[in-house]
Design a protein around this motif. Structure first.
Motif, short mmCIF file in Angstrom:
data_model
loop_
_atom_site.label_atom_id
_atom_site.label_comp_id
_atom_site.label_asym_id
_atom_site.label_seq_id
_atom_site.Cartn_x
_atom_site.Cartn_y
_atom_site.Cartn_z
N GLY A 62 0.81 -1.21 0.00
CA GLY A 62 0.00 0.00 0.00
C GLY A 62 0.84 1.25 0.00
N GLY A 63 0.22 2.36 -0.37
CA GLY A 63 0.94 3.61 -0.50
C GLY A 63 0.70 4.56 0.65
N LEU A 91 -16.37 4.90 1.45
CA LEU A 91 -15.12 4.71 0.72
C LEU A 91 -14.88 3.27 0.27
CD1 LEU A 91 -12.68 6.89 2.87
CD2 LEU A 91 -13.94 7.57 0.82
N GLN A 92 -15.65 2.32 0.79
CA GLN A 92 -15.32 0.92 0.54
C GLN A 92 -15.43 0.52 -0.94
OE1 GLN A 92 -17.98 -1.61 2.71
NE2 GLN A 92 -19.83 -0.82 1.72
N MET A 93 -16.22 1.25 -1.72
CA MET A 93 -16.37 0.93 -3.14
C MET A 93 -15.32 1.61 -4.02
SD MET A 93 -18.79 -1.17 -3.05
CE MET A 93 -19.05 -1.34 -4.82
N ASN A 94 -14.49 2.44 -3.42
CA ASN A 94 -13.46 3.15 -4.19
C ASN A 94 -12.29 2.22 -4.46
OD1 ASN A 94 -11.22 5.02 -4.87
ND2 ASN A 94 -12.74 6.58 -4.41
N ASP A 95 -11.91 2.09 -5.72
CA ASP A 95 -10.83 1.17 -6.10
C ASP A 95 -9.45 1.66 -5.68
OD1 ASP A 95 -12.70 -0.50 -7.28
OD2 ASP A 95 -12.50 0.45 -9.25
N SER A 96 -9.34 2.92 -5.25
CA SER A 96 -8.05 3.46 -4.86
C SER A 96 -7.67 3.10 -3.43
CB SER A 96 -8.05 4.99 -5.01
OG SER A 96 -8.33 5.38 -6.33
N ILE A 97 -8.62 2.53 -2.68
CA ILE A 97 -8.37 2.21 -1.27
C ILE A 97 -7.69 0.85 -1.15
CG2 ILE A 97 -9.39 1.91 1.00
CD1 ILE A 97 -9.66 4.73 -0.09
N TYR A 98 -6.56 0.81 -0.46
CA TYR A 98 -5.85 -0.45 -0.20
C TYR A 98 -6.40 -1.10 1.06
CZ TYR A 98 -2.02 -3.70 0.70
OH TYR A 98 -1.27 -4.83 0.94
N SER A 99 -6.55 -0.32 2.11
CA SER A 99 -7.09 -0.85 3.36
C SER A 99 -7.56 0.29 4.25
CB SER A 99 -6.04 -1.67 4.12
OG SER A 99 -4.97 -0.85 4.55
N ILE A 100 -8.45 -0.04 5.18
CA ILE A 100 -8.93 0.91 6.19
C ILE A 100 -8.81 0.24 7.55
CG2 ILE A 100 -10.88 2.26 7.06
CD1 ILE A 100 -11.97 2.42 4.24
N VAL A 101 -8.13 0.92 8.46
CA VAL A 101 -7.97 0.41 9.81
C VAL A 101 -8.50 1.45 10.78
CG1 VAL A 101 -6.37 -0.42 11.58
CG2 VAL A 101 -5.93 -0.92 9.16
N SER A 102 -9.44 1.04 11.62
CA SER A 102 -10.06 1.95 12.59
C SER A 102 -10.69 1.11 13.70
CB SER A 102 -11.13 2.81 11.92
OG SER A 102 -12.26 2.02 11.58
N PRO A 103 -11.14 1.72 14.77
CA PRO A 103 -11.89 0.96 15.78
C PRO A 103 -13.07 0.22 15.19
CG PRO A 103 -11.29 3.11 16.66
CD PRO A 103 -10.89 3.12 15.22
N VAL A 104 -13.69 0.79 14.17
CA VAL A 104 -14.85 0.15 13.54
C VAL A 104 -14.44 -1.15 12.85
CG1 VAL A 104 -16.57 0.37 11.72
CG2 VAL A 104 -16.17 2.27 13.26
N THR A 105 -13.37 -1.10 12.07
CA THR A 105 -12.94 -2.31 11.35
C THR A 105 -12.52 -3.41 12.33
OG1 THR A 105 -10.68 -1.41 11.16
CG2 THR A 105 -12.18 -1.01 9.33
N LYS A 158 -5.43 3.73 3.95
CA LYS A 158 -4.22 3.52 3.13
C LYS A 158 -4.63 3.38 1.67
CE LYS A 158 -0.77 1.22 4.80
NZ LYS A 158 0.33 2.19 4.68
N LEU A 159 -3.96 4.15 0.80
CA LEU A 159 -4.25 4.12 -0.63
C LEU A 159 -3.39 3.07 -1.32
CD1 LEU A 159 -4.31 7.98 -1.25
CD2 LEU A 159 -6.27 6.50 -0.84
N ASN A 160 -3.80 2.68 -2.52
CA ASN A 160 -2.99 1.76 -3.32
C ASN A 160 -1.69 2.43 -3.72
OD1 ASN A 160 -4.89 -0.36 -3.34
ND2 ASN A 160 -6.01 0.59 -5.02
N GLY A 161 -0.69 1.63 -3.99
CA GLY A 161 0.57 2.18 -4.48
C GLY A 161 0.40 2.80 -5.85
N ALA A 162 1.16 3.87 -6.11
CA ALA A 162 1.14 4.57 -7.41
C ALA A 162 -0.24 5.12 -7.76
CB ALA A 162 1.61 3.64 -8.53
#
Length: 295
Positions: A62-63, A91-105, A158-162
């Motif tokens: 991830g980037g 944001l979960q449908m956005n292809d640019s997202i690599y991962s999301i880390v939070s208390p919710v996840t 976290k966004l995808n690389g590049a």
């Protein structure tokens, strides 16, 4: 070479003007393709080993990350986490997202792993939420990464690389639109991270260019009107504007971005352009005066 060009221009004046206008129009069309860039490739040569190694690392892990900070006196409440879950759903449908880390996840992961105990998935009551987050009154270690202290917790996007600048901007705007639309009274939110800073830098660059060009135009009109006592005294200004449009349009056609470094070219271009245009027009006027006197 210059003499040959001069002969062609003098021999075919109408055709020369016509082709010049066509070229200027084509270059002006390229202005639409100009874009701002503030990424790592504007600071480090993309073909370098350092850049390629960093790119490979981002593709694997991830980037860059966007950080959403929540501040509240009563932090881990159902209301705050539901608001945070709204960001995740947005944001979960956005292809640019690599991962999301939070208390919710983390809560959702715990609920999925213990489906018998938490059949409803995300908790519906504060009591159930507290049982998942705390163990004998102490915060579970798994939450220590995203819960800073009793007043602050974070969501790490976290966004995808590049990821392209335009894609980063789309994520940031979606995030800001959600926060503006879904206001929460129980907590203060702040969005930060390098992508957010880069987005603010690009926006500031666009505003600076507009202000600089507008101010330069006004100053040149005033100076030329007062100092340059000839006919067609504003003609050098038209020449400079054509040069600027041509330069920016060529950058658009060649996909050369405007960076913090390339922005330094525009004041030089305007300064040299107006200087040479005045000298050229003045010299042309002198030659015309000589021809009139010879007659």
């Amino acid at each position: 070479m210059l003499k040959k060009i001069a002969k062609v221009l003098s021999k075919y004046p109408i055709k020369s003007i016509f082709f010049t206008v066509i070229i200027v129009i084509l270059l002006a069309v390229g202005v639409k393709g100009v874009f701002m860039a503030t990424g790592n490739d504007t600071l480090v040569e993309p073909s370098s080993t350092v850049y390629q190694d960093n790119l490979m690392l981002e593709e694997e892990f991830g980037g860059e990350s966007i950080i959403v900070l929540y501040e509240s006196e009563n932090l881990l409440t159902l209301e705050n986490l539901e608001h945070m879950k709204g960001i995740e759903d947005t944001l979960q449908m956005n292809d640019s997202i690599y991962s999301i880390v939070s208390p919710v996840t983390l809560v959702e992961e715990m609920a999925n792993n213990q489906s018998e105990k938490f059949k409803d998935g995300f908790p519906k009551s504060q009591q159930t939420l507290d049982k998942m987050i705390y163990d004998n009154g102490e915060l579970r270690p798994v939450f220590e990464e995203v819960v800073i202290d009793d007043q602050y917790m974070t969501m790490i996007i976290k966004l995808n690389g590049a990821t392209e600048d335009a894609e980063k901007t789309e994520v940031i705007e979606s995030l800001n639109n959600y926060l503006d639309r879904e206001e929460i009274e129980s907590a203060e939110t702040m969005v930060s991270g390098k992508p957010v800073l880069d987005h603010a830098t690009r926006t500031s660059m666009q505003e600076s260019i507009k202000s600089m060009m507008g101010l330069a135009l006004i100053i040149m009109v005033i100076v030329l009107s007062i100092v340059f006592k000839v006919r067609w005294r504003l003609l050098p200004l038209v020449t400079v504007l054509i040069a600027v449009i041509g330069t920016v349009g060529l950058m658009g056609w060649l996909q050369i971005p405007i960076t913090m470094v390339s922005m330094a070219v525009f004041p030089i271009l305007i300064g040299l352009g107006i200087d040479y245009a005045i000298q050229f027009q003045n010299r042309y006027a002198e030659e015309m005066t000589k021809e009139d006197s010879n007659e």
